[in-house]
Design a protein around this motif. Structure first.
Motif, mmCIF file in Angstrom:
data_model
loop_
_atom_site.group_PDB
_atom_site.id
_atom_site.type_symbol
_atom_site.label_atom_id
_atom_site.label_comp_id
_atom_site.label_asym_id
_atom_site.label_seq_id
_atom_site.Cartn_x
_atom_site.Cartn_y
_atom_site.Cartn_z
ATOM 1 N N TYR A 8 5.930 -47.995 57.543
ATOM 2 C CA TYR A 8 6.185 -49.346 57.030
ATOM 3 C C TYR A 8 6.064 -49.329 55.514
ATOM 4 C CZ TYR A 8 1.069 -49.849 56.546
ATOM 5 O OH TYR A 8 -0.253 -49.677 56.206
ATOM 6 N N LEU A 9 6.606 -50.378 54.882
ATOM 7 C CA LEU A 9 6.504 -50.501 53.429
ATOM 8 C C LEU A 9 5.055 -50.769 53.071
ATOM 9 C CD1 LEU A 9 7.687 -50.732 50.586
ATOM 10 C CD2 LEU A 9 8.165 -53.143 51.070
ATOM 11 N N GLY A 10 4.420 -49.794 52.411
ATOM 12 C CA GLY A 10 3.018 -49.895 52.067
ATOM 13 C C GLY A 10 2.820 -50.234 50.604
ATOM 14 N N PRO A 11 1.587 -50.041 50.138
ATOM 15 C CA PRO A 11 0.445 -49.442 50.837
ATOM 16 C C PRO A 11 -0.209 -50.421 51.804
ATOM 17 C CG PRO A 11 -0.211 -50.134 48.646
ATOM 18 C CD PRO A 11 1.269 -50.389 48.741
ATOM 19 N N GLU A 12 -1.420 -50.118 52.266
ATOM 20 C CA GLU A 12 -2.123 -51.011 53.175
ATOM 21 C C GLU A 12 -2.286 -52.381 52.529
ATOM 22 O OE1 GLU A 12 -5.822 -49.418 54.458
ATOM 23 O OE2 GLU A 12 -4.966 -47.503 55.107
ATOM 24 N N GLY A 13 -2.158 -53.417 53.370
ATOM 25 C CA GLY A 13 -2.348 -54.773 52.874
ATOM 26 C C GLY A 13 -1.076 -55.507 52.521
ATOM 27 N N THR A 14 0.095 -54.948 52.837
ATOM 28 C CA THR A 14 1.354 -55.645 52.576
ATOM 29 C C THR A 14 1.645 -56.652 53.684
ATOM 30 O OG1 THR A 14 2.604 -53.935 53.735
ATOM 31 C CG2 THR A 14 2.376 -53.697 51.335
ATOM 32 N N PHE A 15 2.546 -57.589 53.377
ATOM 33 C CA PHE A 15 3.034 -58.492 54.419
ATOM 34 C C PHE A 15 3.748 -57.698 55.508
ATOM 35 C CE2 PHE A 15 2.756 -61.645 50.926
ATOM 36 C CZ PHE A 15 1.989 -62.605 51.566
ATOM 37 N N THR A 16 4.370 -56.587 55.130
ATOM 38 C CA THR A 16 5.050 -55.761 56.130
ATOM 39 C C THR A 16 4.051 -55.225 57.146
ATOM 40 O OG1 THR A 16 6.621 -55.105 54.404
ATOM 41 C CG2 THR A 16 6.683 -53.872 56.461
ATOM 42 N N GLU A 17 2.901 -54.777 56.675
ATOM 43 C CA GLU A 17 1.873 -54.309 57.612
ATOM 44 C C GLU A 17 1.419 -55.452 58.516
ATOM 45 O OE1 GLU A 17 -2.523 -52.167 57.809
ATOM 46 O OE2 GLU A 17 -1.850 -53.104 55.945
ATOM 47 N N ALA A 18 1.227 -56.643 57.930
ATOM 48 C CA ALA A 18 0.816 -57.793 58.741
ATOM 49 C C ALA A 18 1.854 -58.104 59.808
ATOM 50 C CB ALA A 18 0.591 -59.005 57.841
ATOM 51 N N ALA A 19 3.150 -58.017 59.443
ATOM 52 C CA ALA A 19 4.211 -58.259 60.418
ATOM 53 C C ALA A 19 4.212 -57.192 61.507
ATOM 54 C CB ALA A 19 5.568 -58.303 59.712
ATOM 55 N N LEU A 20 4.030 -55.931 61.109
ATOM 56 C CA LEU A 20 4.031 -54.836 62.073
ATOM 57 C C LEU A 20 2.911 -55.003 63.094
ATOM 58 C CD1 LEU A 20 5.058 -52.122 63.117
ATOM 59 C CD2 LEU A 20 3.763 -51.003 61.269
ATOM 60 N N LEU A 31 0.079 -46.060 62.364
ATOM 61 C CA LEU A 31 0.829 -46.834 61.383
ATOM 62 C C LEU A 31 0.655 -46.185 60.015
ATOM 63 C CD1 LEU A 31 -0.099 -50.448 62.559
ATOM 64 C CD2 LEU A 31 1.650 -48.875 63.452
ATOM 65 N N VAL A 32 1.788 -45.731 59.447
ATOM 66 C CA VAL A 32 1.734 -44.927 58.229
ATOM 67 C C VAL A 32 2.406 -45.686 57.087
ATOM 68 C CG1 VAL A 32 2.331 -42.729 57.164
ATOM 69 C CG2 VAL A 32 1.824 -42.836 59.625
ATOM 70 N N PRO A 33 1.659 -46.071 56.048
ATOM 71 C CA PRO A 33 2.282 -46.756 54.903
ATOM 72 C C PRO A 33 3.100 -45.788 54.065
ATOM 73 C CG PRO A 33 -0.042 -46.354 54.463
ATOM 74 C CD PRO A 33 0.201 -45.918 55.878
ATOM 75 N N MET A 34 4.234 -46.265 53.563
ATOM 76 C CA MET A 34 5.096 -45.470 52.699
ATOM 77 C C MET A 34 5.297 -46.213 51.380
ATOM 78 S SD MET A 34 5.560 -42.979 54.825
ATOM 79 C CE MET A 34 6.927 -41.933 54.309
ATOM 80 N N ALA A 174 8.561 -71.069 53.614
ATOM 81 C CA ALA A 174 9.011 -69.721 53.282
ATOM 82 C C ALA A 174 8.678 -68.736 54.404
ATOM 83 C CB ALA A 174 8.370 -69.256 51.983
ATOM 84 N N GLN A 175 9.659 -67.934 54.758
ATOM 85 C CA GLN A 175 9.485 -66.886 55.764
ATOM 86 C C GLN A 175 10.190 -65.625 55.294
ATOM 87 O OE1 GLN A 175 11.145 -68.723 59.387
ATOM 88 N NE2 GLN A 175 9.097 -68.651 60.265
ATOM 89 N N THR A 176 9.700 -64.502 55.769
ATOM 90 C CA THR A 176 10.399 -63.228 55.583
ATOM 91 C C THR A 176 10.713 -62.653 56.957
ATOM 92 O OG1 THR A 176 9.397 -62.751 53.432
ATOM 93 C CG2 THR A 176 10.225 -60.872 54.676
ATOM 94 N N ARG A 177 11.918 -62.114 57.071
ATOM 95 C CA ARG A 177 12.345 -61.458 58.312
ATOM 96 C C ARG A 177 12.237 -59.951 58.115
ATOM 97 N NH1 ARG A 177 17.533 -60.029 60.932
ATOM 98 N NH2 ARG A 177 18.650 -60.604 59.027
ATOM 99 N N PHE A 178 11.570 -59.307 59.048
ATOM 100 C CA PHE A 178 11.396 -57.860 59.047
ATOM 101 C C PHE A 178 12.142 -57.277 60.244
ATOM 102 C CE2 PHE A 178 7.779 -59.862 57.097
ATOM 103 C CZ PHE A 178 7.489 -59.088 55.986
#
Length: 314
Positions: A8-20, A31-34, A174-178
């Motif tokens: 996922y799009l990292g590092p740890e603590g991103t909205f992407t991690e929260a969505a995942l 779960l590996v941040p990139m 506001a929303q983001t789609r992953f």
């Protein structure tokens, strides 16, 4: 391929991690941040991960260009599901920092339009500099590079920061789609409330070229949910189109629209058919009313009529 690893799009603590972490299967995956969207997707292409979760669209800023461009180029990948996440930011600072101390702020470029008005009203003199992600901005604040970062409040403990202000957003909805992206395979069965994603290239630049593309959807009653042009890199004026439409590739109207596009366009990349997030497929209002002549049964009846005409039974 590591079937147990998701990037996922990292590092740890991103909205992407929260969505995942909203996905049930995330509890049983590594779960590996990139560091970027391209590296997260390249790990899937290279067999180092089974799938990657990346942002693709924001309700305020629009498409996430890094994701759109990566899906349009390179070895094909496919979207298998989507996640919608409500977005609100916190202003994260090192302990002891007051609002008046803040001269520099950072965050992901997509975050800036979502907090622009708040910044103008509360930190009009602060200088914005972009970070690779909101969580990376928090890391830079931790290291002393900036005084504050816009990120999810949940990122504060990871980086030893404090949320000075919370619930920041210029648009309350506001929303983001992953999207969860893997290697190409058979799409999931249709749910009744699906989305199909494509990338379409025009053959040549002539009057009505885009209209011809749009007519393939309109003539079959297929609703387009999003269309964005992206440069191909082949020169000024050369574009491809990233498209989302309602429906599943196994719906006759959608399948025939895709065949029509394939006939008139030099290249069409199918990115997947998958259930829409945040909707109830059993709700008639979600499923909507098909235009007359666009249901599967009507396509099948028309095909049967044509076959009878061809063999003399028409």
């Amino acid at each position: 391929m590591s079937a147990s690893r998701y990037t996922y799009l990292g590092p740890e603590g991103t909205f992407t991690e929260a969505a995942l972490r909203t996905l049930p299967e995330a509890a049983t995956r590594e779960l590996v941040p990139m560091v970027s969207v391209p590296t997260a997707l390249d790990a899937v292409r290279g067999g180092e991960a089974a799938a990657a979760l990346v942002p693709i669209e924001n309700s305020v800023e629009g498409g996430v260009t890094a994701t759109l461009d990566e899906l349009a180029t390179g070895e094909p990948l496919m979207i298998y599901r989507e996640v919608l996440l409500d977005i609100a930011f916190a202003l994260l600072v090192r302990p002891g920092t007051a609002l008046g101390d803040i001269k520099t702020v950072t965050g992901h470029p997509v975050a800036q339009p979502q907090v622009r008005n708040w910044l103008a009203a509360n930190l009009p003199e602060a200088v914005w500099e972009s970070a690779a992600s909101n969580a990376d901005g928090a890391r830079l604040v931790q290291e002393g590079r900036y005084e504050a970062a816009f990120a999810g409040e949940f990122a504060a403990p990871t980086y030893g920061l404090q949320p000075l202000v919370t619930d920041i957003h210029d648009a309350r909805t506001a929303q983001t789609r992953f999207v969860l992206v893997g290697r190409p395979a058979r799409p999931a069965a249709r749910s009744g409330a699906d989305r199909t994603s494509l990338v379409i290239w025009l053959g040549d630049d002539h009057p009505g070229a885009l209209l011809e593309l749009l007519q393939e959807f309109a003539a079959r009653g297929v609703n387009m949910m999003r269309i964005e042009s992206r440069p191909t890199g082949e020169g000024i004026g050369r574009y491809c189109f990233s498209v989302d439409c309602e429906g599943h590739i196994t719906d006759r109207r959608v399948g025939e629209a895709l065949m029509g596009l394939k006939r008139i366009c030099p290249k069409v990349r199918f990115l997947g058919s998958y259930p829409r997030a945040g909707v109830d497929a059993s709700d008639p209002a979600v499923r909507g009313e098909l235009r007359p002549g666009t249901s599967d049964s009507e396509f099948e009846a028309a095909a049967d009529w044509l076959a009878r005409c061809q063999d003399g039974r028409g």
